[in-house]
Structures are given as C-alpha cells and as structure tokens.
Design a protein around this motif. Structure first.
Motif, PDB file in Angstrom:
ATOM      1  N   THR A  84       0.851  -1.183   0.000  1.00 60.32           N
ATOM      2  CA  THR A  84       0.000   0.000   0.000  1.00 60.32           C
ATOM      3  C   THR A  84       0.890   1.238   0.000  1.00 60.32           C
ATOM      4  O   THR A  84       2.091   1.156   0.307  1.00 60.32           O
ATOM      5  CB  THR A  84      -0.917   0.046   1.234  1.00 60.32           C
ATOM      6  OG1 THR A  84      -0.102   0.210   2.393  1.00 60.32           O
ATOM      7  CG2 THR A  84      -1.785  -1.205   1.344  1.00 60.32           C
ATOM      8  N   LEU A  85       0.294   2.374  -0.302  1.00 57.62           N
ATOM      9  CA  LEU A  85       1.065   3.616  -0.268  1.00 57.62           C
ATOM     10  C   LEU A  85       1.556   3.899   1.150  1.00 57.62           C
ATOM     11  O   LEU A  85       2.664   4.389   1.329  1.00 57.62           O
ATOM     12  CB  LEU A  85       0.221   4.787  -0.786  1.00 57.62           C
ATOM     13  CG  LEU A  85       0.961   6.101  -0.928  1.00 57.62           C
ATOM     14  CD1 LEU A  85       2.067   5.991  -1.978  1.00 57.62           C
ATOM     15  CD2 LEU A  85       0.014   7.232  -1.270  1.00 57.62           C
ATOM     16  N   ALA A  86       0.769   3.568   2.157  1.00 56.80           N
ATOM     17  CA  ALA A  86       1.201   3.755   3.551  1.00 56.80           C
ATOM     18  C   ALA A  86       2.436   2.899   3.853  1.00 56.80           C
ATOM     19  O   ALA A  86       3.381   3.372   4.498  1.00 56.80           O
ATOM     20  CB  ALA A  86       0.068   3.414   4.512  1.00 56.80           C
ATOM     21  N   GLN A  87       2.447   1.654   3.393  1.00 51.65           N
ATOM     22  CA  GLN A  87       3.615   0.793   3.593  1.00 51.65           C
ATOM     23  C   GLN A  87       4.828   1.360   2.845  1.00 51.65           C
ATOM     24  O   GLN A  87       5.943   1.362   3.367  1.00 51.65           O
ATOM     25  CB  GLN A  87       3.318  -0.627   3.113  1.00 51.65           C
ATOM     26  CG  GLN A  87       2.315  -1.353   3.972  1.00 51.65           C
ATOM     27  CD  GLN A  87       1.844  -2.652   3.319  1.00 51.65           C
ATOM     28  OE1 GLN A  87       1.661  -2.728   2.105  1.00 51.65           O
ATOM     29  NE2 GLN A  87       1.637  -3.674   4.151  1.00 51.65           N
ATOM     30  N   PHE A  88       4.598   1.819   1.629  1.00 48.17           N
ATOM     31  CA  PHE A  88       5.667   2.438   0.851  1.00 48.17           C
ATOM     32  C   PHE A  88       6.247   3.622   1.615  1.00 48.17           C
ATOM     33  O   PHE A  88       7.466   3.782   1.709  1.00 48.17           O
ATOM     34  CB  PHE A  88       5.143   2.889  -0.514  1.00 48.17           C
ATOM     35  CG  PHE A  88       6.128   3.694  -1.295  1.00 48.17           C
ATOM     36  CD1 PHE A  88       7.117   3.075  -2.046  1.00 48.17           C
ATOM     37  CD2 PHE A  88       6.089   5.083  -1.274  1.00 48.17           C
ATOM     38  CE1 PHE A  88       8.052   3.821  -2.762  1.00 48.17           C
ATOM     39  CE2 PHE A  88       7.011   5.832  -1.982  1.00 48.17           C
ATOM     40  CZ  PHE A  88       7.997   5.203  -2.726  1.00 48.17           C
ATOM     41  N   ASN A  89       5.376   4.456   2.163  1.00 45.47           N
ATOM     42  CA  ASN A  89       5.833   5.651   2.875  1.00 45.47           C
ATOM     43  C   ASN A  89       6.615   5.300   4.148  1.00 45.47           C
ATOM     44  O   ASN A  89       7.512   6.030   4.538  1.00 45.47           O
ATOM     45  CB  ASN A  89       4.646   6.555   3.207  1.00 45.47           C
ATOM     46  CG  ASN A  89       5.082   7.939   3.618  1.00 45.47           C
ATOM     47  OD1 ASN A  89       5.913   8.549   2.966  1.00 45.47           O
ATOM     48  ND2 ASN A  89       4.534   8.428   4.714  1.00 45.47           N
ATOM     49  N   ARG A  90       6.278   4.198   4.780  1.00 48.84           N
ATOM     50  CA  ARG A  90       7.054   3.768   5.948  1.00 48.84           C
ATOM     51  C   ARG A  90       8.440   3.266   5.525  1.00 48.84           C
ATOM     52  O   ARG A  90       9.436   3.530   6.188  1.00 48.84           O
ATOM     53  CB  ARG A  90       6.307   2.683   6.726  1.00 48.84           C
ATOM     54  CG  ARG A  90       5.204   3.238   7.617  1.00 48.84           C
ATOM     55  CD  ARG A  90       4.660   2.202   8.569  1.00 48.84           C
ATOM     56  NE  ARG A  90       3.969   1.106   7.916  1.00 48.84           N
ATOM     57  CZ  ARG A  90       2.695   1.125   7.525  1.00 48.84           C
ATOM     58  NH1 ARG A  90       1.970   2.207   7.718  1.00 48.84           N
ATOM     59  NH2 ARG A  90       2.147   0.077   6.956  1.00 48.84           N
ATOM     60  N   GLN A  91       8.494   2.552   4.412  1.00 44.03           N
ATOM     61  CA  GLN A  91       9.764   1.992   3.943  1.00 44.03           C
ATOM     62  C   GLN A  91      10.637   3.051   3.265  1.00 44.03           C
ATOM     63  O   GLN A  91      11.860   3.030   3.388  1.00 44.03           O
ATOM     64  CB  GLN A  91       9.513   0.830   2.987  1.00 44.03           C
ATOM     65  CG  GLN A  91      10.781   0.094   2.598  1.00 44.03           C
ATOM     66  CD  GLN A  91      10.485  -1.201   1.846  1.00 44.03           C
ATOM     67  OE1 GLN A  91       9.359  -1.682   1.804  1.00 44.03           O
ATOM     68  NE2 GLN A  91      11.516  -1.750   1.252  1.00 44.03           N
TER      69      GLN A  91
END
Length: 91
Positions: free
Chosen positions: A49-56
């Motif tokens: 997800t974009l949220a996971q991308f933003n965390r990574q």
C-alpha cells in the motif's frame, strides 16, 4: 507574471499594474536560504500500500499529499510490484 483578459484591456489595466507592481525584491535571508525538496522515483520490489511504501521510503510530506502526487485515492491504495512511485525527499 502574465495578466490575461478579454479585449477590454483598458478596464483591467490598473488592476494588472497594481498587482505586478506590488512585488518587491526578496531580502529575507531565511527565505533566501530555503533549500527545495527533491522528487525521487522509487521502484517497488513487492506489492504494497502507499502507507507501507511511505514507511519503507519516507517522504518529507504528509501521506495524503504523497497520494495526490502519485494519482491514487489515499494511503490504502495498492501499488503493484515493479511500479515506480514518486516521493519527496530533502536534499
């Protein structure tokens, strides 16, 4: 700066002159020393997800703005593996 109007330019001339003339030379060192953020393109190796991308791969902007620049609805949008995603980084 560009002012655009209909053929009746004379009716708007004073407004355009006033607007354009209201700008002054920038002398505030705090503003002059601001460094622009940079756009980085990152290819994801797996679906996320974009949220996971933003965390990574953190950006310096909120995730809702990140969604906007990537053309997705929100942070729950799924990004397929191999997709290129824009993020904003400080440099």
């Amino acid at each position: 700066l560009l002012g655009v109007t209909t053929a009746a330019l004379n009716a708007w001339d004073a407004a355009f002159q006033s607007f354009a003339g209201s700008f002054r030379r920038l002398t505030d060192q705090a503003a002059l020393n601001v460094k622009p953020n940079r756009l980085a393109i990152t290819q994801v190796s797996r679906q996320m997800t974009l949220a996971q991308f933003n965390r990574q791969y953190p950006s310096v902007i909120p995730v809702d703005e990140l969604a906007l620049i990537n053309g997705v609805a929100d942070s729950t949008a799924v990004i397929p593996a191999g997709e290129s995603v824009k993020r904003i980084v400080a440099k």
